[in-house]
Design an enzyme around this catalytic site. Sequence first.
Site, PDB file in Angstrom:
ATOM      1  N   LYS A  72      58.404 -24.698 -44.012  1.00 36.67           N
ATOM      2  CA  LYS A  72      58.879 -24.550 -45.598  1.00 36.67           C
ATOM      3  C   LYS A  72      57.840 -25.466 -46.526  1.00 36.67           C
ATOM      4  O   LYS A  72      57.817 -26.621 -46.222  1.00 36.67           O
ATOM      5  CB  LYS A  72      60.278 -24.606 -45.750  1.00 36.67           C
ATOM      6  CG  LYS A  72      60.797 -24.280 -47.086  1.00 36.67           C
ATOM      7  CD  LYS A  72      61.061 -22.850 -46.963  1.00 36.67           C
ATOM      8  CE  LYS A  72      61.504 -22.274 -48.475  1.00 36.67           C
ATOM      9  NZ  LYS A  72      60.334 -22.040 -49.406  1.00 36.67           N
ATOM     10  N   LYS A  96      60.976 -34.494 -46.287  1.00 37.53           N
ATOM     11  CA  LYS A  96      61.907 -34.185 -47.350  1.00 37.53           C
ATOM     12  C   LYS A  96      63.164 -33.378 -46.912  1.00 37.53           C
ATOM     13  O   LYS A  96      64.038 -33.505 -47.150  1.00 37.53           O
ATOM     14  CB  LYS A  96      61.192 -33.464 -48.343  1.00 37.53           C
ATOM     15  CG  LYS A  96      61.678 -33.023 -49.719  1.00 37.53           C
ATOM     16  CD  LYS A  96      60.846 -32.172 -50.666  1.00 37.53           C
ATOM     17  CE  LYS A  96      59.812 -32.688 -51.106  1.00 37.53           C
ATOM     18  NZ  LYS A  96      58.964 -32.129 -52.182  1.00 37.53           N
ATOM     19  N   LYS A 108      52.757 -26.331 -46.339  1.00 37.71           N
ATOM     20  CA  LYS A 108      52.453 -26.122 -47.618  1.00 37.71           C
ATOM     21  C   LYS A 108      51.064 -25.553 -47.663  1.00 37.71           C
ATOM     22  O   LYS A 108      50.300 -25.329 -46.765  1.00 37.71           O
ATOM     23  CB  LYS A 108      51.876 -27.640 -48.157  1.00 37.71           C
ATOM     24  CG  LYS A 108      52.012 -27.933 -49.698  1.00 37.71           C
ATOM     25  CD  LYS A 108      53.376 -28.092 -50.152  1.00 37.71           C
ATOM     26  CE  LYS A 108      53.395 -28.557 -51.645  1.00 37.71           C
ATOM     27  NZ  LYS A 108      54.671 -29.317 -52.124  1.00 37.71           N
TER      28      LYS A 108
HETATM   29  N1  GLU Z   1      57.238 -26.911 -54.192  1.00 35.53           N
HETATM   30  C1  GLU Z   1      58.212 -27.537 -53.877  1.00 35.53           C
HETATM   31  C2  GLU Z   1      58.374 -28.929 -53.222  1.00 35.53           C
HETATM   32  O1  GLU Z   1      57.360 -29.588 -53.074  1.00 35.53           O
HETATM   33  C3  GLU Z   1      59.322 -26.733 -53.233  1.00 35.53           C
HETATM   34  C4  GLU Z   1      58.945 -26.200 -51.915  1.00 35.53           C
HETATM   35  C5  GLU Z   1      60.022 -25.120 -51.412  1.00 35.53           C
HETATM   36  O2  GLU Z   1      60.977 -24.684 -52.277  1.00 35.53           O
HETATM   37  O3  GLU Z   1      60.065 -24.300 -50.275  1.00 35.53           O
HETATM   38  O4  GLU Z   1      59.197 -29.180 -52.764  1.00 35.53           O
END
Ligand code: GLU
Length: 473
Positions: A72, A96, A108
């Site tokens: 994710k 995270k 990513k």
């Molecule tokens: N781009 C956001 C982050 O860096 C959200 C990622 C997501 O919702 O998967 O956490």
Amino acid sequence: MSSNQPYSFFQSVEKSFDKAAKYTNWDLGILEQIKACNSVYQMRFPVKLDNGEIEVIEAYRVQHSQHKSPCKGGIRFSDEVNQDEVMALASLMTYKCAIVNVPFGGGKGGIKINPRKYSVYELEKITRRYTAELVKKNFIGPGIDVPAPDYGTGPREMAWIVDTYASLKPGEIDAAGCVTGKPITQGGVRGRTEATGLGVFFGIREVCNMPDVMQKLGLTIGIADKTVIVQGLGNVGYHSAKFFRESGAKIIALAEYEGAIFNADGLNEDEVFQHRKATGSILNFPGATNLAKNTDALELACDILIPAALENVINGENAPRVKAKIIGEAANGPCTPEADEIFTQNGILCVPDMYLNAGGVTVSYFEWLKNLSHVRYGRMEKRFTENLNTKILGQIEELSGKRVSDENREFIMHGPEEQDLVHSGLEETMISATREIMDIWNSNPEIPDMRTAAYVSAINKVATSYLELGIFP
Ligand code: GLU
């Protein structure tokens, strides 16, 4: 790698990881496996521009860890995109998700373009082609890898992604779960837009409610009357500023690409946003003073500084001049490891990105669950709860002979809507994560900073997961 940086963004994530790994007892092999990016997909594809020319686009998707599925993480559109950056950001996503107990691996994506230089039609073609490339290589899917918005992208791009995916995978019942951050009409969840900013607010509020932490920083408990500076007025910065202001804090400075403004009496983020939309610049906002450079805002005295733009903005060079008492990393990687050392020496508390900005991915998790369950949150229980509460209230009034005020009546009777449930799930997630990290930090006085404590939390969870999977027999 920027000129004043001795190492790359990915190396700086590795450095923070290694610093934390010393406070764990895991074997070197497991630590190496956690750190490594499992799959890196670099692609090039042609796009025909509106003027008929063909441009070759450079893009990436990195899957850092599959200790949980799916992977994710967002997709960014920026001129600065490069493999190292996407790898660093994918790693941060793994940590995270682990910290906030969201059961995903990290990923990513990035497309190396400045979206402002392309028409909407060109952007749509680039996004759809990128999605098709991901489908071809099995790099996207509700159980494989689920992108989301990041710097330079939003619900519009996510709608193009889900549409392309669904059309290439006819009959896939869970296709809506291939991407999050979608518009509500395309399977999005209410509460996703403000999620990261709200999560930043919940996280800092929890820290500010900890008497021992506030005492050490010489601050009073709570958010009210705290002075706040926000760098970046994009989705995350805008909503962070909004929730702090609504809770009684004063936004004394705002910074954007073109400059920064200051007003000791406080700024309203929406008025500044509208001013920028109308004039094309944050500068010359009525009642505020212009600052010479946008980075000057980072060095003003304040209680809470929120960098909500890009990485490496506070580094070994400018960190000694930072006067904030708390730094809330709303962006990914805004402070370098050198900055961390300086904050520790100067008694500044840096609340780290990979937990503080986890609100976005947390609500993405709720959106993904909604897509897999094919039902809106609150649909099953809202009316039942309202009927039940009406009955209870009636009984209380009958038995006590007193009437509940209209305001309280409305509050008590209200059955939860989707947004209420999403906000409360996010609040619970951020409060629990803050406490877990602080408990780790308090349990080992050798741990120098909150980032290291957060990494320890992440490493312990990911390592446990790998061991339970039996990958290291
Ligand atoms: N781009 C956001 C982050 O860096 C959200 C990622 C997501 O919702 O998967 O956490």
